[in-house]
Scaffold this active site. Structure first.
Site, PDB file in Angstrom:
ATOM      1  N   THR A  82       0.865  -1.190   0.000  1.00 25.08           N
ATOM      2  CA  THR A  82       0.000   0.000   0.000  1.00 25.08           C
ATOM      3  C   THR A  82       0.901   1.240   0.000  1.00 25.08           C
ATOM      4  OG1 THR A  82      -0.252  -0.244   2.411  1.00 25.08           O
ATOM      5  CG2 THR A  82      -2.024  -1.079   1.025  1.00 25.08           C
ATOM      6  N   LYS A 134       3.836  -7.050   3.871  1.00 27.13           N
ATOM      7  CA  LYS A 134       3.654  -5.645   3.568  1.00 27.13           C
ATOM      8  C   LYS A 134       3.420  -4.922   4.879  1.00 27.13           C
ATOM      9  CE  LYS A 134       0.283  -3.480   3.192  1.00 27.13           C
ATOM     10  NZ  LYS A 134      -0.407  -2.494   4.080  1.00 27.13           N
ATOM     11  N   THR A 172       1.689  -9.123  11.599  1.00 32.79           N
ATOM     12  CA  THR A 172       2.090  -7.925  10.884  1.00 32.79           C
ATOM     13  C   THR A 172       0.938  -7.479  10.001  1.00 32.79           C
ATOM     14  OG1 THR A 172       3.739  -6.966   9.415  1.00 32.79           O
ATOM     15  CG2 THR A 172       3.114  -9.212   8.984  1.00 32.79           C
ATOM     16  N   GLU A 210       6.732   4.592   7.302  1.00 33.81           N
ATOM     17  CA  GLU A 210       6.327   5.812   6.596  1.00 33.81           C
ATOM     18  C   GLU A 210       7.158   7.009   7.052  1.00 33.81           C
ATOM     19  OE1 GLU A 210       1.678   4.602   5.707  1.00 33.81           O
ATOM     20  OE2 GLU A 210       2.150   5.845   7.442  1.00 33.81           O
ATOM     21  N   ASN A 248       0.177  10.404   5.693  1.00 35.58           N
ATOM     22  CA  ASN A 248      -1.096  10.043   6.291  1.00 35.58           C
ATOM     23  C   ASN A 248      -2.153  11.136   6.147  1.00 35.58           C
ATOM     24  OD1 ASN A 248      -0.907   7.286   7.731  1.00 35.58           O
ATOM     25  ND2 ASN A 248       1.056   8.268   8.107  1.00 35.58           N
TER      26      ASN A 248
END
Length: 409
Positions: A157, A183, A194, A280, A404
């Site tokens: 993603t 992922k 996860t 991120e 985000n």
């Protein structure tokens, strides 16, 4: 941003597992976003799922199907989509997850309970079932043993790169392989496994032992990482044992069991650290090691409190050796009767706190030199017992906020 390099080895195929992909353009992307695993009929499967109380519809359905999933009469399938989590979608979400399973099952001539669904992406939006079912034929047609890397791409993603690892070893002249992909980049504090993880081995392992091995390995790997402290509604990890290698791992042979356990846990920790490195907006990989604790809970409470502190994480991003933030986090970790005079804190090999305050020989330059590194060790010594535990986290950068803030746009 990402720390270090990505996957370093070619992902090895596992006899008894075929993988296919297709593009359903769920989020208007042309890259693969539907992934299909075909598992041989003789395989055993173990699973762990999110502890989030509001787990997604596919988690509910997968748990239900797992109760009937171990039939040796049929091949079985894992159906994964990205771009939409099918979480917070009520009764319709359950209907949609079951519908996708039923359509696939009809196409491959197996019962619907022989399909486990997995979804990841935006929460609170209905699953575009028509897009997914429309590409199932393409996914089936693409099934092959050597598609692990393509599948690793298809489950991403906000990740910037694929995550996976393979290990092989020999025992008594027989070779065994373990391959896994995952992922995850944000909303990472798994509390079970996860974001999504799929691991397979060609060893033969009975279902009960396979489940215990997965739980233990997840606890020491995926359950020791955190990017932002958020536990997803969709977390799931699957461990498949096909038995194609001919070597059986049992509790009757403790030597082989120990070797396999070590290899599995090392592989899963490697993949877990790839998630943290690709957190991120991350620019740093940070290990927080708590030593000398009285209990495992005490050690993890300290380590996670430091790992989740926004003040510590922003100092890490700035390479600012503001050790008072680490000290303050340890102090509010909830450990009862903690004594500051007994405490030691290190940045790498540099002692920053001892005897109740700043270490006598500590210098700001020495601390700053450690904080400037891409990979950092924060070691906290409680001197209260013999337990040690480590967790891994990232710094907190402006890019995390940007990713985000813009996620649904």
């Amino acid at each position: 941003m990402a720390v270090g390099s990505g996957v370093r080895v070619n992902l090895q195929s596992i006899s008894g597992v075929r993988v296919g992909v297709a593009s359903a353009a769920i989020k208007q992307s042309v890259r693969p976003d539907v992934v299909l695993f075909e598992i041989s009929a003789e395989s055993n499967v173990a699973a762990v799922f999110t502890s989030n109380a509001f787990c997604a519809a596919p988690v509910h359905v997968a748990k239900q199907h797992l109760t009937r999933f171990s039939s040796l009469e049929n091949k079985r399938y894992l159906l994964i989509n990205t771009g939409n989590a099918n979480a917070g979608t009520g009764k319709q979400g359950m209907l949609d997850a079951n519908h996708c399973c039923a359509v696939l099952a009809d196409k491959v001539a197996v019962p619907a309970h022989s399909v486990l669904p997995f979804s990841t992406g935006v929460i609170g939006e209905l699953l575009p079932t028509e897009k997914i079912t429309a590409v199932l034929d393409a996914a089936i047609d693409s099934l092959a043993v050597d598609q692990w890397a393509t599948a690793a791409q298809g489950i991403l993603t906000t990740d910037t790169r694929i995550k996976g690892h393979s290990v092989s070893f020999e025992y008594a002249g027989q070779a065994v392989t373990i391959t896994g992909i995952s992922k995850g980049s944000g909303m990472i504090r798994p509390n079970m496994a996860t974001m999504l993880g799929f691991v397979a081995t060609d060893a033969k392992i009975n279902p009960q032992l396979l489940q215990r091995l997965l739980v233990a390995a997840a606890e020491k790997s995926f359950n020791r990482i955190t990017v932002d402290g958020d536990t997803s509604t969709n977390d799931a990890c699957i461990l498949i044992a096909t038995g194609e290698a001919g070597l059986e791992v049992t509790e009757n042979c403790q030597e082989l069991l120990a070797v396999f356990t070590e290899q599995l846990q090392a592989l899963m920790l490697d993949i877990a650290l790839q998630i943290v490195k690709d957190g991120e907006g991350a620019t740093k990989l940070v290990q927080i090691l708590c030593e000398g604790a009285a209990t495992t809970k005490e050690a993890l409470d300290v380590a996670y409190t430091v790992a989740h502190s926004p003040l510590v994480k922003t100092a890490l991003f700035a390479s600012d050796a503001n050790w008072g933030r680490i000290l303050a986090a340890v102090g509010r970790s909830g450990v009862e009767n903690i004594v500051i005079d007994d405490l030691q804190i290190f940045l790498g090999e540099v002692c920053i706190v001892e005897n109740g305050g700043r270490a006598a020989d500590y210098t700001e330059q020495a601390g700053a030199a450690v904080m400037a590194k891409e990979q950092i060790l924060i070691r906290i010594v409680l001197n209260r017992g013999a337990v040690s535990e480590a967790v891994w986290t990232t710094d907190l950068s402006p890019e995390y906020v940007s990713i985000n803030a813009d996620y649904r746009s």
